[in-house]
Design an enzyme around this catalytic site. Structure first.
Site, mmCIF file in Angstrom:
data_model
loop_
_atom_site.group_PDB
_atom_site.id
_atom_site.type_symbol
_atom_site.label_atom_id
_atom_site.label_comp_id
_atom_site.label_asym_id
_atom_site.label_seq_id
_atom_site.Cartn_x
_atom_site.Cartn_y
_atom_site.Cartn_z
ATOM 1 N N SER A 1 24.115 29.529 -1.710
ATOM 2 C CA SER A 1 25.521 29.244 -1.444
ATOM 3 C C SER A 1 25.780 29.427 0.042
ATOM 4 O O SER A 1 25.199 30.304 0.675
ATOM 5 C CB SER A 1 26.400 30.208 -2.246
ATOM 6 N N HIS B 1 26.511 24.935 -32.278
ATOM 7 C CA HIS B 1 27.837 25.180 -31.682
ATOM 8 C C HIS B 1 27.737 26.143 -30.496
ATOM 9 O O HIS B 1 28.704 26.840 -30.190
ATOM 10 C CB HIS B 1 28.831 25.728 -32.711
ATOM 11 N N LYS C 1 23.901 34.227 -4.260
ATOM 12 C CA LYS C 1 23.776 33.125 -5.220
ATOM 13 C C LYS C 1 22.414 32.437 -5.203
ATOM 14 O O LYS C 1 21.794 32.274 -4.166
ATOM 15 C CB LYS C 1 24.859 32.053 -4.941
ATOM 16 N N GLU D 1 21.844 20.291 -12.115
ATOM 17 C CA GLU D 1 23.196 19.714 -12.117
ATOM 18 C C GLU D 1 23.185 18.296 -11.568
ATOM 19 O O GLU D 1 23.930 17.425 -12.030
ATOM 20 C CB GLU D 1 24.131 20.587 -11.278
#
Ligand code: ARG
Length: 454
Positions: free
Chosen positions: A274, A153, A280, A287
């Site tokens: 970024s 979980h 970043k 992804e």
């Protein structure tokens, strides 16, 4: 194709709507292999002379070389790769070229081409799977002593070796590899000789063609031979499942590289920045794989939908199989290569991982198991340790540092060996059943995979 039957030329719109050469040109090498084997069978059956065969073979090989060098001008007026090659061959060598399509239809020709093409691509995909497995085994091996919390979980559950987590993906990929092998075995039949739908009155030695092309048999029903695309569906479904695995692994990388988890860092080579936020370092690479898995699912559904409700036998709808097939093959191959490179260069943050895995609360189950060893029913043990955990959560005192009096009150059975119970290695060593994460099991399994993946 239209000579003879039609008086008017085709509408430009229909030409552009129906052409497939802009994408099926990729089948050229396999189309040429198939045509040469077919031509050889035509000689054997007496429909071509040796000389005609030689000029066909030479012409086709030259065309193949020109296509691979990017020097061939495809024409959409000729619809697809098959007509483009055949027309050009006939332009170059005359009558012999016009005999090539004897006892053949583009329907059995294209079915043959796709199978040949996919057999090669499956071999490349299987290599890609092994490459990723190797990268995972390498990463696991280099970090064999690193522990992380295992999760259920997405809540910290029990400590496990990082290697055990990585090896879970190696097992998944092994099943992917097996599915690819199975798919290749089922597509290993030659459909050529099925004709348009009802074979041909001109007999060719199909078995000899199959042998030349490396098929282990021939299809047994001409209608099925031209209209079956199960083999492509099986591949697309195997690639959809593979994509799901890559997507899960990618999600782990996304999580591990957050400040919140901090178990791993992507190498600079596999990170993006970024355009706005200078600090970043983003895991776009993972992804993208997670996102591209959507395409793998989509392509499977495209083909399932194209096939449902098709009347026997060949229908032009079948031309819609190709872009889905090509896209899934390309996407899966790239995703495997990229993921292997990314995992091979992943930097594990041992300290953060070990600290997270050393949370004493993760050994609550071990306390209950210890009570069971002292003859307590598990449900009762679960309840008592639950009381310790609740006290720890309430007071903020870590489980292993709860006051002795409290422990003596709740489970006096544990008081003697209390300190020793919070060693994650001791806990892991005891998890030695087959498939369990004991350090010994993990190192045996690592050795097993290293041996397999040479
Ligand atoms: N380009 C076609 C395809 O991919 C080849 C077969 C054409 N057959 C036909 N009867 N129009 O399916």
């Amino acid at each position: 194709m239209r000579h003879g039957r039609f008086e008017e030329s085709m509408s430009n719109l229909l030409r552009d709507y129906g052409e497939s050469v802009s994408f099926d040109w990729r089948l050229y090498a396999h189309d040429i292999l198939g045509s040469i084997a077919h031509a050889r069978a035509l000689v054997k059956a007496g429909y071509l002379t040796e000389d005609e065969f030689k000029s066909i073979e030479k012409g086709l090989k030259t065309i193949g070389e020109e296509i691979s060098a990017g020097k061939f001008a495809f024409s959409v007026d000729l619809e697809d790769i098959h007509m483009n090659i055949e027309k050009e061959l006939t332009n170059r060598i005359g009558d012999a070229g016009a005999k090539l399509h004897t006892a053949r239809s583009r329907n059995d020709q294209v079915a043959t081409d796709i199978r040949l093409y996919l057999k090669d691509e499956i071999a490349a995909l299987r290599k890609g799977v092994c490459g990723l497995q190797k990268a995972l085994v390498g990463l696991a091996s280099a970090n064999e002593s690193v522990l992380i919390p295992g999760y259920t979980h997405l809540q910290r559950a029990q400590p496990i070796p990082l290697a055990h987590h990585l090896l879970a993906y190696v097992e998944m990929l092994d099943r992917d590899h097996g599915r690819l092998t199975d798919t290749a075995a089922r597509m290993d039949e030659l459909p050529l000789g099925s004709g348009a739908l009802a074979a041909s009155t001109l007999h060719l030695d199909r078995e000899a063609i199959a042998q030349e092309l490396g098929f282990s048999g021939v299809t047994q029903n001409s209608l099925d031979g031209v209209s079956d695309r199960d083999f492509a569906l099986e591949l697309l479904s195997a690639l959809a499942i593979l994509g799901m695995h890559l997507s899960r692994l990618s999600e782990d990388v996304v999580l591990w590289t957050t400040t919140e988890f901090g178990f791993a860092k992507l190498s600079d080579r596999h990170s993006t920045g970024s355009s706005l936020m200078p600090q970043k370092k983003n895991p776009d690479i993972a992804e993208l794989t997670r996102g591209k898995t959507g395409r793998l699912y989509g392509n499977l559904f495209t083909l399932l939908t194209v096939l449902k409700g098709l009347p026997m036998a060949y229908n032009r709808d079948l031309q819609e199989d190709k872009e889905a097939i090509f896209d899934s093959v390309d996407t899966a191959k790239m995703a495997l290569a990229v993921t292997a490179e990314m995992m091979g260069a992943l930097i594990i943050n041992k300290e953060t991982a070990t600290t997270a895995a050393s949370d004493p609360a993760l050994l609550a189950t071990d306390l209950a198991d210890e009570l069971v060893r002292k003859n307590m029913p598990f449900r009762k043990a679960h309840d008592l340790v639950g009381q310790l955990a609740a006290e720890s959560a309430k007071t903020g005192i870590p489980l292993d540092r709860l006051p002795k009096e409290f422990i003596r009150e709740i489970c006096p059975e544990l008081i003697g060996e209390w300190e020793g119970l919070f060693d994650p290695i001791r806990s892991l060593k005891a998890r030695s059943a087959t498939g369990g994460p004991s350090p010994n099991n993990v190192s045996i399994r690592l050795a097993y995979w290293k041996n397999i993946l040479v």
